[in-house]
Design an enzyme around this catalytic site. Structure first.
Site, PDB file in Angstrom:
ATOM      1  N   LYS A 178     -26.776  50.010   2.397  1.00 37.19           N
ATOM      2  CA  LYS A 178     -27.839  48.986   2.468  1.00 37.19           C
ATOM      3  C   LYS A 178     -27.675  48.097   1.240  1.00 37.19           C
ATOM      4  O   LYS A 178     -28.055  48.467   0.134  1.00 37.19           O
ATOM      5  CB  LYS A 178     -29.212  49.668   2.460  1.00 37.19           C
ATOM      6  CG  LYS A 178     -30.316  48.909   3.154  1.00 37.19           C
ATOM      7  CD  LYS A 178     -30.610  47.518   2.616  1.00 37.19           C
ATOM      8  CE  LYS A 178     -31.543  47.517   1.422  1.00 37.19           C
ATOM      9  NZ  LYS A 178     -31.692  46.171   0.812  1.00 37.19           N
ATOM     10  N   GLY A 231     -30.330  50.605  -9.084  1.00 39.31           N
ATOM     11  CA  GLY A 231     -31.365  49.574  -9.053  1.00 39.31           C
ATOM     12  C   GLY A 231     -32.418  49.845 -10.100  1.00 39.31           C
ATOM     13  O   GLY A 231     -32.136  50.447 -11.145  1.00 39.31           O
ATOM     14  N   GLU A 253     -28.642  55.403 -10.716  1.00 40.17           N
ATOM     15  CA  GLU A 253     -28.189  54.610 -11.870  1.00 40.17           C
ATOM     16  C   GLU A 253     -29.180  53.466 -12.017  1.00 40.17           C
ATOM     17  O   GLU A 253     -29.268  52.601 -11.163  1.00 40.17           O
ATOM     18  CB  GLU A 253     -26.757  54.116 -11.615  1.00 40.17           C
ATOM     19  CG  GLU A 253     -26.056  53.742 -12.909  1.00 40.17           C
ATOM     20  CD  GLU A 253     -26.165  52.270 -13.203  1.00 40.17           C
ATOM     21  OE1 GLU A 253     -27.128  51.888 -13.890  1.00 40.17           O
ATOM     22  OE2 GLU A 253     -25.299  51.509 -12.734  1.00 40.17           O
ATOM     23  N   CYS A 287     -26.574  46.464 -15.796  1.00 42.06           N
ATOM     24  CA  CYS A 287     -27.260  47.700 -16.196  1.00 42.06           C
ATOM     25  C   CYS A 287     -26.830  48.103 -17.595  1.00 42.06           C
ATOM     26  O   CYS A 287     -27.625  48.553 -18.402  1.00 42.06           O
ATOM     27  CB  CYS A 287     -26.926  48.834 -15.237  1.00 42.06           C
ATOM     28  SG  CYS A 287     -27.199  48.388 -13.532  1.00 42.06           S
ATOM     29  N   GLU A 384     -36.137  46.748 -20.439  1.00 43.11           N
ATOM     30  CA  GLU A 384     -34.945  46.099 -19.903  1.00 43.11           C
ATOM     31  C   GLU A 384     -35.334  44.698 -19.420  1.00 43.11           C
ATOM     32  O   GLU A 384     -36.230  44.544 -18.595  1.00 43.11           O
ATOM     33  CB  GLU A 384     -34.377  46.915 -18.740  1.00 43.11           C
ATOM     34  CG  GLU A 384     -33.053  46.379 -18.264  1.00 43.11           C
ATOM     35  CD  GLU A 384     -32.439  47.200 -17.126  1.00 43.11           C
ATOM     36  OE1 GLU A 384     -33.181  47.559 -16.195  1.00 43.11           O
ATOM     37  OE2 GLU A 384     -31.229  47.467 -17.183  1.00 43.11           O
TER      38      GLU A 384
HETATM   39  P1  ADP Z   1     -33.939  44.847  -8.569  1.00 36.10           P
HETATM   40  O1  ADP Z   1     -35.288  44.901  -9.230  1.00 36.10           O
HETATM   41  O2  ADP Z   1     -32.825  44.782  -9.519  1.00 36.10           O
HETATM   42  O3  ADP Z   1     -33.859  43.899  -7.432  1.00 36.10           O
HETATM   43  P2  ADP Z   1     -34.460  47.032  -6.805  1.00 36.10           P
HETATM   44  O4  ADP Z   1     -34.576  48.422  -7.270  1.00 36.10           O
HETATM   45  O5  ADP Z   1     -35.703  46.344  -6.360  1.00 36.10           O
HETATM   46  O6  ADP Z   1     -33.727  46.275  -7.978  1.00 36.10           O
HETATM   47  O7  ADP Z   1     -33.396  46.892  -5.641  1.00 36.10           O
HETATM   48  C1  ADP Z   1     -32.203  47.619  -5.592  1.00 36.10           C
HETATM   49  C2  ADP Z   1     -31.930  48.006  -4.162  1.00 36.10           C
HETATM   50  O8  ADP Z   1     -33.002  48.836  -3.713  1.00 36.10           O
HETATM   51  C3  ADP Z   1     -31.890  46.817  -3.202  1.00 36.10           C
HETATM   52  O9  ADP Z   1     -30.916  47.068  -2.190  1.00 36.10           O
HETATM   53  C4  ADP Z   1     -33.271  46.834  -2.587  1.00 36.10           C
HETATM   54  O10 ADP Z   1     -33.324  46.261  -1.290  1.00 36.10           O
HETATM   55  C5  ADP Z   1     -33.530  48.316  -2.513  1.00 36.10           C
HETATM   56  N1  ADP Z   1     -34.969  48.669  -2.441  1.00 36.10           N
HETATM   57  C6  ADP Z   1     -36.018  47.976  -2.931  1.00 36.10           C
HETATM   58  N2  ADP Z   1     -37.181  48.614  -2.640  1.00 36.10           N
HETATM   59  C7  ADP Z   1     -36.850  49.725  -1.957  1.00 36.10           C
HETATM   60  C8  ADP Z   1     -37.593  50.804  -1.381  1.00 36.10           C
HETATM   61  N3  ADP Z   1     -38.913  50.850  -1.430  1.00 36.10           N
HETATM   62  N4  ADP Z   1     -36.911  51.796  -0.770  1.00 36.10           N
HETATM   63  C9  ADP Z   1     -35.559  51.770  -0.710  1.00 36.10           C
HETATM   64  N5  ADP Z   1     -34.813  50.782  -1.215  1.00 36.10           N
HETATM   65  C10 ADP Z   1     -35.433  49.765  -1.823  1.00 36.10           C
END
Ligand code: ADP
Length: 482
Positions: A178, A231, A253, A287, A384
């Site tokens: 994803k 993320g 990570e 990161c 961060e």
């Molecule tokens: P950033 O703040 O750097 O955008 P995120 O943690 O929000 O980082 O996003 C990293 C990945 O996690 C993306 O692919 C995003 O679509 C996914 N993501 C965001 N929210 C959720 C969630 N509730 N459950 C699973 N994946 C998620």
């Protein structure tokens, strides 16, 4: 628009391109201009469900029968196709992420390197024989988990695909990926190249979409045997909780607040490019960015003025102009960074870079900013930022350096600059981080080097052979034969 992808608005499931089940699409924006680049599929729970079940079928069927050598050969072929398409991939990433072209190209080359490395490593991972009681022969097998879920961010899509999907496929897992809603195009292009290289249907499935829809559906899916996530800390915690519900292992990570420590005997000419580049590479959206520079008092003024001089030469502009710094990935990310830039009480702005005049008004541009005179507990030294912002913190001695370097909730990467060999060894042991660099920073990002965090930076290791251990489970076989 993109030679590698005739359509950008489809999912890749079971070796076939097709729309999401509900047919919905979302707009992908070009952060250099703020304009729509293309549409991508808004995958949802039913698409994830299809992807997981097709991955299971592949794992139980064709893909599961590949020998390690065959998987290795296939990965090498994918790497070759990536190399042949480096320029297409780099342009696509530059437009999607806002990454200056040279940096996007380096990511595409790294993706190929991951395929080469994991292709070569696939048939070199093995179990052990264990001396045991009389009459027994005991050995271990390293087996794939089965179906692995991969949720990745937008900042380094190709590198993270390389380290995560590369290691998972090399060890025989079937993957559901994803990608992030801000930048999913190179994930789709990678799927196409893997398909062209002959990866069997279902071994890799890509479902773009929103985090709270496709991402959440993947993390709670009962058919997933392992989740790998890169993320934010907030979402990482959700992923770990979701994984706990069905008791599957997770690799997280989650970012960092990584320091570089400059001692009084440092070779400043050697250190300077690293001190600055590690903070502004990918506009600081890294990161392992080095956002804190700790400098011993006797060199403090010298380091601040040398860094300030370099900052003065940093130009920020559209990704395809290929300057030192590109836009941030989105207007949202820009406002997050600007919020930090409004909390700078007590800090001196030592220098800023520039935004070039032709930068489109709708782009997400933030000028790189260097702050001096920072205290270790300041919000800019603790949180961060994920933007082109660095703080310089004065330190007294080695004990002070260790306490301040380790004084955040994160622990991803750390570096120290000193010619004193004994101090190098002491610092390497004392720094709380998954990677420590002595007289360099990042070591060129080698795909061979295990990478991961402590504390809020996450757990589990990616890259190198360590990642292959993470994508396998050990089975102990004990035969009693007398
Ligand atoms: P950033 O703040 O750097 O955008 P995120 O943690 O929000 O980082 O996003 C990293 C990945 O996690 C993306 O692919 C995003 O679509 C996914 N993501 C965001 N929210 C959720 C969630 N509730 N459950 C699973 N994946 C998620």
């Amino acid at each position: 628009m993109f030679d590698l992808l005739p359509r950008t608005d489809h999912c890749f499931i079971n070796g076939v391109w097709g729309p999401s089940e509900n047919g919905d699409v979302l707009a992908s924006l070009n952060p250099s201009t703020g304009e729509t680049l293309c549409d991508f599929a808004r995958g949802g729970a039913s698409d994830i469900d299809r992807a997981v079940s097709t991955a299971r079928t592949a794992f139980d069927g064709d893909w599961g029968k590949y020998t390690a050598a065959e998987r290795g050969r296939l990965l090498a072929r994918i790497g070759q196709l990536v190399i042949e398409n480096v320029d297409h991939l780099a342009r696509m990433e530059a437009l999607d992420v806002g990454k200056p072209l040279t940096q996007a190209r380096a990511d595409a080359v790294a993706l190929a390197r991951y395929m080469e490395f994991y292709g070569g490593a696939a048939d070199k991972l093995h179990g052990e024989t264990i001396p045991y009681l009389d009459g027994y022969t005991v050995y271990t097998l390293r087996e794939p988990h089965g179906v692995t879920g991969h949720i990745i961010p937008w900042n380094y899509p190709m590198q993270i695909i390389g380290r995560s999907i590369g290691a998972a496929l090399a060890t025989g897992n079937a993957c559901v990926l994803k990608p992030a809603e801000e930048a999913c195009l190179t994930a789709l292009a990678f799927a196409e190249l893997a398909h062209q290289a002959g990866l069997p249907p279902g071994a890799l499935n890509v479902v773009p979409g929103l985090g709270e829809e496709a991402g959440a559906a993947l993390s709670v899916h009962q058919g997933i045997d392992h989740i790998s996530f890169t993320g934010s800390v907030a979402v990482g915690k959700l992923i770990q909780k979701a994984a706990a519900d069905h008791v599957v292992p997770v690799t997280l990570e989650l970012g960092g607040k990584s320091p570089q420590v400059v001692f009084d005997d440092a070779d400043l000419d050697a250190a300077l490019p690293f001190l600055v580049n590690a903070g502004i590479q990918n506009a600081g959206q890294t990161c392992s960015a080095s956002s804190r520079i700790l400098v011993q008092a006797s060199r403090y003024d010298e380091v601040v003025s040398a860094m300030a001089k370099r900052y003065g030469a940093l130009r920020t502009g559209p990704a395809l102009d290929d300057l030192e710094v590109g836009p941030l990935v989105s207007a949202t990310q820009k406002s997050l960074v600007e919020r930090f830039l409004s909390q700078t009480d007590g800090l001196d702005i030592a220098a800023t870079g520039s935004i070039v005049e032709n930068a489109p008004k709708g782009g997400a541009y933030v000028a790189p900013t260097l702050f001096a005179g920072c205290t270790p507990d300041h919000v800019l030294a603790q949180d961060e930022i994920f933007g082109p912002v660095q703080v310089v913190i004065p330190i007294e001695d080695e004990a002070d350096a260790i306490q301040i370097a380790n004084g955040t909730d994160y622990g991803l990467v750390a570096s120290c600059w000193t010619k004193d060999g004994a101090r190098q060894m002491r610092m390497a042991k004392a720094l709380r981080a998954g990677q420590v660099f002595l007289n360099n920073y990042g070591a060129g990002g080698g795909v061979e080097l295990p990478f991961g965090g402590r504390g809020l930076s996450g757990h589990g290791r990616e890259k190198g052979f360590e990642a292959m251990y993470g994508f396998t489970v050990v089975k102990t076989v004990a035969a009693l034969h007398g």
